[in-house]
Design a protein around this motif. Structure first.
Motif, PDB file in Angstrom:
ATOM      1  N   HIS A  93       0.821  -1.211   0.000  1.00 36.74           N
ATOM      2  CA  HIS A  93       0.000   0.000   0.000  1.00 36.74           C
ATOM      3  C   HIS A  93       0.852   1.257   0.000  1.00 36.74           C
ATOM      4  CE1 HIS A  93       0.434   0.719   4.403  1.00 36.74           C
ATOM      5  NE2 HIS A  93       0.406  -0.598   4.497  1.00 36.74           N
ATOM      6  N   ASP A 125       6.618   0.011   6.395  1.00 36.17           N
ATOM      7  CA  ASP A 125       5.165  -0.159   6.222  1.00 36.17           C
ATOM      8  C   ASP A 125       4.583   0.971   5.383  1.00 36.17           C
ATOM      9  OD1 ASP A 125       2.505  -0.722   6.505  1.00 36.17           O
ATOM     10  OD2 ASP A 125       2.378  -0.119   8.607  1.00 36.17           O
ATOM     11  N   CYS A 126       4.453   0.854   4.084  1.00 36.52           N
ATOM     12  CA  CYS A 126       4.676  -0.375   3.361  1.00 36.52           C
ATOM     13  C   CYS A 126       5.447  -0.053   2.082  1.00 36.52           C
ATOM     14  CB  CYS A 126       3.285  -0.922   3.038  1.00 36.52           C
ATOM     15  SG  CYS A 126       3.158  -2.628   2.599  1.00 36.52           S
ATOM     16  N   GLU A 159      -4.946   1.753   2.830  1.00 33.82           N
ATOM     17  CA  GLU A 159      -4.890   0.569   3.709  1.00 33.82           C
ATOM     18  C   GLU A 159      -5.028   0.960   5.174  1.00 33.82           C
ATOM     19  OE1 GLU A 159      -3.448  -2.678   6.184  1.00 33.82           O
ATOM     20  OE2 GLU A 159      -2.571  -0.693   6.089  1.00 33.82           O
ATOM     21  N   GLU A 160      -4.378   2.055   5.537  1.00 34.80           N
ATOM     22  CA  GLU A 160      -4.324   2.420   6.955  1.00 34.80           C
ATOM     23  C   GLU A 160      -5.661   2.901   7.515  1.00 34.80           C
ATOM     24  OE1 GLU A 160      -1.946   1.537   8.640  1.00 34.80           O
ATOM     25  OE2 GLU A 160      -0.101   1.558   7.463  1.00 34.80           O
ATOM     26  N   GLU A 184       2.032  -7.548   2.973  1.00 33.65           N
ATOM     27  CA  GLU A 184       2.596  -7.345   4.307  1.00 33.65           C
ATOM     28  C   GLU A 184       1.849  -8.265   5.281  1.00 33.65           C
ATOM     29  OE1 GLU A 184       1.614  -3.521   5.935  1.00 33.65           O
ATOM     30  OE2 GLU A 184      -0.361  -3.548   5.054  1.00 33.65           O
TER      31      GLU A 184
HETATM   32 ZN   LIG Z   1       0.867  -1.570   6.287  1.00 30.93          ZN
END
Ligand SMILES: [Zn+2]
Length: 467
Positions: A93, A125-126, A159-160, A184
Motif C-alpha cells: 500500500h 510499512d509499506c 490501507e491504513e 505485508e
Molecule cells: Zn501496512
C-alpha cells in the motif's frame, strides 16, 4: 528436497545480479517514495502511484493507475506469463500513518540515509515492501526472463484507514484473480541471535464496538446509583474480567505440525500429541488458555494475542462539567477475534456478562477473521525460495493485526503476509511508531528474497536462463 535443481539455478541467478547497482536503484526509489507525503487521512496517493508507474514504464512494464475518487490512487503493473496461469499478485500500500516530526530524529518525510538505515514514515510499512516488489519484478523483465505465470504488482491507497478506497475498490471493480497474494503481515524476525521466517497465513478479525451506558443526570453533590459513569465502569470491569475465548486455532496446529515437527524424529511424540489435540475442541481450548496466559505473564503480548480474542478499551467519553452527573457515558472497544469465533455470539456473551438493560452495544465496524491454508503449494514455494537465499527456520503464524489480504481471501484468492526482511523488535516498534527506518542490508536481502520467490512461483525450471 523437491525442486533442488531448480532452486540451485535460482540461487545462481540471484547471485549473478549486480546487487550493488540494483540496491542503489531501490534505495533511490524508496527515498523518493518516502518524500511523497501520503499520510492517511487524507492519503493523496496519486503522486506516489505516478512515481511507481513511471518507474515501471522506464523498463517497458505496462501499468495503470486506478482511482476510487480524485487523488485516491492505486497502481497496477503487469508482466504477462507465457502460459494461461493465474498470476502471482505482489501487493502493498501507498498510504502511511501520521508522524509527528517533533518526536523524530530526522523529518519523517525526508528519506534520510544515516547509520546504514533509510529513515522515514513508510520505510517498512509499506513503501519498503512496494519498492522491493517493484524492483524485483523489473529485474525479471530486464533479464529477459519470460515467466510462465504472470506477475501482477498492486500497490493500493487507503490501507491504513480500512482499505475501502484502495484494496476493496480494486478487488470489487477490477477483474482481479490470482494464484496467490504476497502482502505485508508476517516477516522474518530476529530473536536473540536467531533469525526465523514468520510469514502469516491468516489474521484475526477486528470488531470495533461502542458500549453506551444510559443513566440519570443530576447534581454531583447528591450521588446516586444511576450515574452512567458508574454503570459504564461496572460493565467494562465485568467484561475485562471475563474470558472472551481462547484456543489453539486449527491453522496454528496445522502449521506447527507441518513446519516445526514433521520429519524430526526426536519430536515424533509431539506430533502424536498434536494429532490428538486436533480432534478435541476441549483440548484446543485448554492449551489456548495455558499459552495465552503464559505469554501474557511473560509480557509477550503479541504471542498471547495469537491464542485469544483480545480486547482493548481505546476511547472513553463522558461528562461536561465538574459538578454535573451526565446522562450517558460511552466507551469504544477494539476487539480482535480469532478464526473460529463469531462476532455476534461474542457480543451476546458480553451482553449476558454485563446483564444490565441500561447498557447497549453498537457495532462501529467489523471484519471477519480470514485465513488461507498454511500448508499450500504457495507457502511451500515461499519456504523453498527463501531457504535458497538464506536458509532458516520457517514457521507460518496467524497475524494479530489486519491487512488488505482479507479482501483477496474473500474473493477466494489465497493471501499470505511476508515482508522479506529480518526485523528486530526495535525495527518492528518503529512501524506506526517513531523513527521508522529500514536497514540497507534488509533492502538488499529483501530484493534477493523477492527475486527468488518470483522466479520459483512464476517460472518452471526450463524457463530459467542458463548462465
Ligand atoms: Zn501496512
Amino acid at each position: 528436497m523437491r525442486n533442488s535443481r531448480k532452486l540451485q539455478k535460482i540461487k545462481e541467478i540471484v547471485n549473478s545480479v549486480r546487487w550493488h547497482e540494483v540496491k542503489e536503484e531501490a534505495i533511490e526509489l524508496l527515498r523518493k517514495l518516502i518524500r511523497i507525503d501520503t499520510t492517511n487521512p487524507p492519503g493523496n496517493e496519486r503522486e506516489a502511484a505516478e512515481l511507481l508507474s513511471k518507474y515501471f514504464s522506464e523498463y517497458g512494464v505496462e501499468s495503470q493507475i486506478v482511482e476510487s475518487e480524485p487523488q485516491r490512487s492505486s497502481v497496477i503493473a503487469n508482466l504477462k506469463g507465457k502460459k494461461d496461469l493465474k498470476p502471482l499478485i505482489l501487493l502493498s500500500h501507498l498510504d502511511v500513518v501520521p508522524a509527528n516530526p517533533s518526536e523524530w530524529r530526522f523529518p519523517p518525510f525526508s528519506g534520510e540515509i544515516k547509520d546504514g538505515y533509510i529513515w522515514g514514515r513508510g520505510a517498512i510499512d509499506c513503501k519498503g515492501l512496494a519498492v522491493v516488489e517493484a524492483v524485483a519484478m523489473n529485474l525479471i523483465k530486464r533479464a529477459g526472463i519470460k515467466p510462465d505465470r504472470g506477475i501482477k504488482f498492486i500497490s493500493v491507497a487507503d490501507e491504513e484507514m480500512g482499505g475501502e478506497k484502495g484494496a476493496k475498490y480494486v478487488v470489487e471493480n477490477l477483474d482481479i484473480d490470482g494464484f496467490g497474494v504476497l502482502n505485508e503481515g508476517g516477516t522474518g524476525v530476529v530473536l536473540g541471535n536467531r533469525k526465523i521466517y514468520m510469514p502469516c497465513f491468516g489474521e484475526k478479525g477486528p470488531l470495533w464496538l461502542r458500549i453506551k451506558a444510559k443513566g440519570k443526570p443530576g447534581h454531583a453533590s447528591m450521588p446516586h446509583k444511576d450515574n452512567p459513569n458508574l454503570i459504564l465502569i461496572q460493565a467494562l470491569y465485568k467484561i475485562l474480567k471475563s474470558d472472551l475465548g481462547r484456543k489453539l486455532s486449527d491453522g496454528f496446529i496445522r502449521s506447527a505440525k507441518f513446519y516445526l515437527i514433521d520429519n524430526k524424529k526426536s519430536l515424533s511424540g509431539l506430533k502424536i500429541f498434536f494429532s490428538l489435540v486436533e480432534k478435541s475442541d476441549f483440548a484446543k481450548e485448554i492449551l489456548g488458555k495455558a499459552l495465552s496466559s503464559l505469554f501474557y505473564m511473560l509480557n509477550k503480548n503479541k504471542l498471547s494475542a495469537m491464542f485469544s480474542n483480545t480486547l482493548s478499551v481505546t476511547i472513553m467519553k463522558s461528562g461536561y462539567k465538574e459538578n454535573v452527573i451526565p446522562e450517558e457515558a460511552d466507551a469504544v472497544l477494539d476487539i480482535r477475534i480469532l478464526p473460529g469465533y463469531d462476532h455476534d455470539e461474542l457480543i451476546e456473551k458480553m451482553r449476558k456478562i454485563v446483564d444490565d438493560p441500561r447498557v447497549s452495544f453498537e457495532i462501529i465496524s467489523v471484519y471477519e477473521p480470514s485465513q488461507s491454508d498454511p500448508v499450500s503449494d504457495f507457502m511451500m514455494m515461499l519456504k523453498e525460495a527463501t531457504s535458497a537465499v538464506f536458509p532458516s527456520t520457517f514457521f507460518p503464524i496467524l497475524a494479530t493485526g489486519f491487512t488488505d489480504s482479507r479482501f483477496f481471501r474473500k474473493k477466494g484468492i489465497p493471501a499470505y503476509g511476508f515482508l522479506p526482511f529480518f526485523l528486530t523488535d526495535e525495527d518492528l516498534s518503529t512501524m506506526h511508531g517513531i523513527d521508522e527506518r529500514i536497514s540497507i542490508e534488509n533492502i538488499e536481502l529483501g530484493l534477493k528474497l523477492m527475486l527468488a520467490i518470483i522466479l520459483h512461483i512464476c517460472t518452471e525450471e526450463n524457463s530459467l536462463p542458463g548462465l
